[in-house]
Design a protein around this motif. Structure first.
Motif, PDB file in Angstrom:
ATOM      1  N   PHE A 156      -8.753 -15.189 -58.050  1.00 48.08           N
ATOM      2  CA  PHE A 156      -7.969 -15.141 -59.089  1.00 48.08           C
ATOM      3  C   PHE A 156      -7.149 -13.867 -58.911  1.00 48.08           C
ATOM      4  CE2 PHE A 156     -10.284 -18.550 -60.949  1.00 48.08           C
ATOM      5  CZ  PHE A 156      -9.388 -19.260 -61.191  1.00 48.08           C
ATOM      6  N   ALA A 157      -7.465 -12.801 -58.311  1.00 50.50           N
ATOM      7  CA  ALA A 157      -7.142 -11.363 -58.181  1.00 50.50           C
ATOM      8  C   ALA A 157      -5.926 -11.179 -57.188  1.00 50.50           C
ATOM      9  CB  ALA A 157      -7.890 -10.362 -57.609  1.00 50.50           C
ATOM     10  N   GLU A 158      -5.837 -12.111 -56.167  1.00 51.13           N
ATOM     11  CA  GLU A 158      -4.898 -12.660 -55.052  1.00 51.13           C
ATOM     12  C   GLU A 158      -3.986 -13.733 -55.653  1.00 51.13           C
ATOM     13  OE1 GLU A 158      -7.586 -12.751 -50.541  1.00 51.13           O
ATOM     14  OE2 GLU A 158      -7.678 -14.636 -52.155  1.00 51.13           O
ATOM     15  N   VAL A 159      -4.816 -15.012 -56.985  1.00 56.38           N
ATOM     16  CA  VAL A 159      -3.160 -15.128 -57.576  1.00 56.38           C
ATOM     17  C   VAL A 159      -2.499 -14.331 -58.498  1.00 56.38           C
ATOM     18  CG1 VAL A 159      -3.597 -18.020 -58.919  1.00 56.38           C
ATOM     19  CG2 VAL A 159      -4.867 -17.293 -57.170  1.00 56.38           C
ATOM     20  N   ALA A 160      -3.329 -13.895 -58.905  1.00 57.09           N
ATOM     21  CA  ALA A 160      -2.527 -12.599 -60.222  1.00 57.09           C
ATOM     22  C   ALA A 160      -1.349 -12.123 -59.094  1.00 57.09           C
ATOM     23  CB  ALA A 160      -3.502 -11.985 -60.887  1.00 57.09           C
ATOM     24  N   GLU A 161      -2.220 -11.581 -58.245  1.00 59.28           N
ATOM     25  CA  GLU A 161      -0.721 -10.436 -57.328  1.00 59.28           C
ATOM     26  C   GLU A 161       0.583 -11.320 -57.196  1.00 59.28           C
ATOM     27  OE1 GLU A 161      -1.830  -8.377 -54.744  1.00 59.28           O
ATOM     28  OE2 GLU A 161      -4.201  -8.264 -54.457  1.00 59.28           O
ATOM     29  N   ILE A 162       0.373 -12.862 -56.819  1.00 58.92           N
ATOM     30  CA  ILE A 162       1.185 -13.801 -56.400  1.00 58.92           C
ATOM     31  C   ILE A 162       2.861 -14.383 -57.844  1.00 58.92           C
ATOM     32  CG2 ILE A 162       1.902 -15.988 -55.688  1.00 58.92           C
ATOM     33  CD1 ILE A 162      -0.091 -15.379 -53.398  1.00 58.92           C
ATOM     34  N   VAL A 163       1.212 -14.297 -58.994  1.00 58.30           N
ATOM     35  CA  VAL A 163       1.653 -14.528 -60.483  1.00 58.30           C
ATOM     36  C   VAL A 163       2.270 -14.080 -61.591  1.00 58.30           C
ATOM     37  CG1 VAL A 163       1.314 -16.523 -62.400  1.00 58.30           C
ATOM     38  CG2 VAL A 163       0.282 -17.538 -59.897  1.00 58.30           C
ATOM     39  N   GLY A 164       1.742 -13.170 -61.042  1.00 55.35           N
ATOM     40  CA  GLY A 164       2.411 -11.814 -62.092  1.00 55.35           C
ATOM     41  C   GLY A 164       1.539 -11.581 -63.240  1.00 55.35           C
ATOM     42  N   ARG A 165      -0.080 -12.384 -63.276  1.00 55.12           N
ATOM     43  CA  ARG A 165      -0.105 -12.629 -64.446  1.00 55.12           C
ATOM     44  C   ARG A 165      -1.599 -11.586 -64.028  1.00 55.12           C
ATOM     45  NH1 ARG A 165       1.438 -18.080 -67.956  1.00 55.12           N
ATOM     46  NH2 ARG A 165       2.830 -17.697 -67.163  1.00 55.12           N
ATOM     47  N   THR A 166      -1.977 -11.144 -64.762  1.00 56.05           N
ATOM     48  CA  THR A 166      -3.865 -10.906 -65.189  1.00 56.05           C
ATOM     49  C   THR A 166      -4.757 -11.631 -63.932  1.00 56.05           C
ATOM     50  OG1 THR A 166      -4.875 -11.733 -67.346  1.00 56.05           O
ATOM     51  CG2 THR A 166      -3.566  -9.673 -66.851  1.00 56.05           C
ATOM     52  N   PRO A 167      -5.737 -11.394 -63.414  1.00 55.66           N
ATOM     53  CA  PRO A 167      -6.878 -12.761 -63.231  1.00 55.66           C
ATOM     54  C   PRO A 167      -7.797 -13.454 -64.371  1.00 55.66           C
ATOM     55  CG  PRO A 167      -7.598 -10.444 -61.859  1.00 55.66           C
ATOM     56  CD  PRO A 167      -5.810 -10.171 -63.377  1.00 55.66           C
ATOM     57  N   VAL A 168      -7.665 -13.619 -65.435  1.00 55.14           N
ATOM     58  CA  VAL A 168      -7.648 -13.847 -66.255  1.00 55.14           C
ATOM     59  C   VAL A 168      -7.192 -15.393 -67.043  1.00 55.14           C
ATOM     60  CG1 VAL A 168      -8.912 -13.875 -69.164  1.00 55.14           C
ATOM     61  CG2 VAL A 168      -9.079 -12.079 -67.017  1.00 55.14           C
ATOM     62  N   ALA A 169      -6.078 -14.444 -66.847  1.00 51.04           N
ATOM     63  CA  ALA A 169      -4.908 -15.516 -67.453  1.00 51.04           C
ATOM     64  C   ALA A 169      -4.871 -16.579 -66.404  1.00 51.04           C
ATOM     65  CB  ALA A 169      -3.966 -15.073 -67.837  1.00 51.04           C
ATOM     66  N   CYS A 170      -4.890 -16.777 -65.419  1.00 53.75           N
ATOM     67  CA  CYS A 170      -4.976 -17.419 -63.695  1.00 53.75           C
ATOM     68  C   CYS A 170      -5.949 -18.266 -64.373  1.00 53.75           C
ATOM     69  CB  CYS A 170      -4.466 -16.482 -62.347  1.00 53.75           C
ATOM     70  SG  CYS A 170      -3.095 -15.551 -62.161  1.00 53.75           S
ATOM     71  N   ARG A 171      -7.012 -17.823 -64.825  1.00 55.98           N
ATOM     72  CA  ARG A 171      -8.080 -18.627 -64.451  1.00 55.98           C
ATOM     73  C   ARG A 171      -7.739 -19.627 -65.375  1.00 55.98           C
ATOM     74  NH1 ARG A 171     -13.073 -17.328 -63.274  1.00 55.98           N
ATOM     75  NH2 ARG A 171     -13.449 -15.506 -62.821  1.00 55.98           N
ATOM     76  N   GLN A 172      -7.529 -19.035 -67.067  1.00 57.59           N
ATOM     77  CA  GLN A 172      -7.053 -19.982 -67.622  1.00 57.59           C
ATOM     78  C   GLN A 172      -6.120 -21.132 -67.201  1.00 57.59           C
ATOM     79  OE1 GLN A 172      -8.008 -20.420 -70.609  1.00 57.59           O
ATOM     80  NE2 GLN A 172      -6.896 -22.213 -70.650  1.00 57.59           N
ATOM     81  N   LEU A 173      -5.265 -20.622 -65.952  1.00 57.30           N
ATOM     82  CA  LEU A 173      -3.237 -21.251 -65.847  1.00 57.30           C
ATOM     83  C   LEU A 173      -4.534 -22.700 -65.608  1.00 57.30           C
ATOM     84  CD1 LEU A 173      -0.846 -18.872 -64.887  1.00 57.30           C
ATOM     85  CD2 LEU A 173      -0.899 -20.933 -66.953  1.00 57.30           C
ATOM     86  N   ALA A 174      -5.314 -22.151 -63.982  1.00 59.34           N
ATOM     87  CA  ALA A 174      -5.911 -23.093 -63.203  1.00 59.34           C
ATOM     88  C   ALA A 174      -6.576 -23.968 -63.324  1.00 59.34           C
ATOM     89  CB  ALA A 174      -6.956 -22.295 -62.181  1.00 59.34           C
ATOM     90  N   PHE A 175      -7.351 -23.548 -65.275  1.00 61.02           N
ATOM     91  CA  PHE A 175      -8.388 -24.930 -66.038  1.00 61.02           C
ATOM     92  C   PHE A 175      -7.333 -25.656 -66.203  1.00 61.02           C
ATOM     93  CE2 PHE A 175      -9.928 -25.862 -70.048  1.00 61.02           C
ATOM     94  CZ  PHE A 175     -11.459 -26.070 -69.957  1.00 61.02           C
ATOM     95  N   SER A 176      -6.544 -25.403 -67.384  1.00 54.61           N
ATOM     96  CA  SER A 176      -5.813 -26.771 -67.448  1.00 54.61           C
ATOM     97  C   SER A 176      -4.920 -27.428 -67.396  1.00 54.61           C
ATOM     98  CB  SER A 176      -3.977 -25.135 -68.362  1.00 54.61           C
ATOM     99  OG  SER A 176      -3.343 -26.452 -69.269  1.00 54.61           O
ATOM    100  N   ALA A 177      -4.579 -27.202 -65.406  1.00 54.19           N
ATOM    101  CA  ALA A 177      -4.388 -27.448 -64.569  1.00 54.19           C
ATOM    102  C   ALA A 177      -4.868 -28.399 -64.612  1.00 54.19           C
ATOM    103  CB  ALA A 177      -3.633 -26.957 -63.122  1.00 54.19           C
ATOM    104  N   ARG A 178      -6.493 -27.971 -64.225  1.00 55.83           N
ATOM    105  CA  ARG A 178      -7.811 -29.242 -63.335  1.00 55.83           C
ATOM    106  C   ARG A 178      -7.207 -30.024 -64.415  1.00 55.83           C
ATOM    107  NH1 ARG A 178     -11.278 -25.074 -63.868  1.00 55.83           N
ATOM    108  NH2 ARG A 178      -9.373 -24.345 -61.358  1.00 55.83           N
ATOM    109  N   ARG A 179      -8.045 -29.707 -65.940  1.00 58.84           N
ATOM    110  CA  ARG A 179      -8.007 -30.684 -66.918  1.00 58.84           C
ATOM    111  C   ARG A 179      -7.390 -31.971 -66.681  1.00 58.84           C
ATOM    112  NH1 ARG A 179      -8.483 -27.484 -71.682  1.00 58.84           N
ATOM    113  NH2 ARG A 179      -6.120 -27.576 -71.803  1.00 58.84           N
ATOM    114  N   ARG A 180      -5.249 -31.325 -66.179  1.00 59.34           N
ATOM    115  CA  ARG A 180      -5.057 -32.096 -66.001  1.00 59.34           C
ATOM    116  C   ARG A 180      -4.917 -33.581 -65.007  1.00 59.34           C
ATOM    117  NH1 ARG A 180       0.702 -30.936 -68.100  1.00 59.34           N
ATOM    118  NH2 ARG A 180       0.914 -29.403 -68.974  1.00 59.34           N
TER     119      ARG A 180
END
Length: 319
Positions: A156-180
């Motif tokens: 998520f630290a690497e993802v954060a560099e690409i998405v431009g958000r914090t690692p915590v925010a990216c974790r939540q984004l992935a969780f939301s996507a996983r739920r879908r």
């Protein structure tokens, strides 16, 4: 794409092989993010253009060229996903991801060949049409975070560099996507059963046997056709097994000289309709239990360029 190291030195960049070896990974990533092989190739071309726009000194200062290329490609895809939403709002009819070919017949649910589609995309469950269709319902940030973390195993630290958000925010984004993803999933049918149902569907279509077609389709089955406004296709989903069967037979009546071929579509058994050897439609199927639940039929010629033996120059209208 080959780029000399420096003008006049007569040698290729010694790091060229290592840099270009990342191409396959970048295509795999970009296709999953965009749902378009054409756009994925454009992203990779732009990514390499940015690399070679730097001086040799700037390139050598980058500790991990592979990670740099991934970050750049991911950011380009994120920008494209944002603009794609606006483009697809004006798209004529339904939009379906570009189907990937495997030009070999499948036998008993298994591909008869070993080459993956277009010799570029690695096949797994994240490439089948049902999965890609669910990705389309996500926000760009959700899609990028989920694909990078859950499919390609970036932190998520690497993802954060690409998405431009914090690692915590990216974790939540992935969780939301996983739920879908989990909410949309149905128990997958064994490969042999999937192949058998698609083969039976082909035979019933050729025989114009509506009873057989209805029996193969789930009562709540849906069919989505994508013509992009360039060829005729249903502008809205066809819902209900009997309605889908009647629509299929109407297509057969309007195009009596079509040849149906069993082909692998995005890693699963599908059908290709050809006229005089030219691919006109590519159909992917989703099977639940012992019935066909979804049919996705791509007719937009801009999305079928990779299915044609001598593909014409593609345009961007099917993006």
């Amino acid at each position: 794409m080959t780029t000399p190291s420096e003008p006049g030195d007569g040698l290729l960049d010694p790091g060229l092989s290592a840099i270009m070896s990342e191409r396959r990974q970048l295509i795999n990533l970009s296709y999953r993010l965009l749902g378009s092989l054409a756009e994925a190739e454009d992203v990779v071309q732009e990514t390499y253009a940015r690399w070679y726009a730097m001086s040799r000194k700037q390139q050598e200062a980058i500790e991990s060229p592979g990670a740099w290329l991934t970050r750049v490609a991911g950011r380009i895809c994120l920008d494209l996903l944002g603009s794609a939403r606006a483009r697809r709002e004006s798209y004529v009819g339904e939009w379906i991801p570009e189907p990937l070919p495997d030009h070999t017949e499948w036998i008993n649910g298994q591909s008869a060949g070993t080459d993956d589609p277009a010799d570029r995309i690695t096949l797994d469950e994240s490439i089948n049409m049902a999965f890609l269709v669910v990705l389309e319902s996500m926000t760009p940030a959700e899609r990028v975070a989920f694909i990078l973390h859950d499919v390609f195993r970036y932190s998520f630290a690497e993802v954060a560099e690409i998405v431009g958000r914090t690692p915590v925010a990216c974790r939540q984004l992935a969780f939301s996507a996983r739920r879908r993803i989990h909410a949309s999933q149905t128990p997958s049918a064994p490969a042999a059963r999937h192949a058998g149902l698609v083969r039976d569907f082909k035979q019933a279509w050729e025989a114009k046997d509506i009873s057989a077609l209805v029996g193969l389709l789930d009562p709540d089955a849906t069919m989505i056709a994508d013509g992009g406004g360039l060829v005729s296709a249903a502008l809205h989903p066809v819902e209900g097994g009997e309605q889908v069967a009647r629509y299929i037979l109407a297509l057969a009546d309007r195009a009596p000289n079509l040849t149906l071929l069993e082909r692998t579509v995005n890693g699963q058994p599908g059908l290709v309709a050809q006229h005089n050897g030219v691919t006109m439609t590519v159909a992917a199927f989703d099977v639940a239990g012992s019935r066909i639940m979804h049919v996705w039929a791509v007719r937009n010629p801009d999305k079928l360029w990779s299915w044609r033996a001598s593909a014409p120059a593609r345009s961007s209208s099917g993006s």
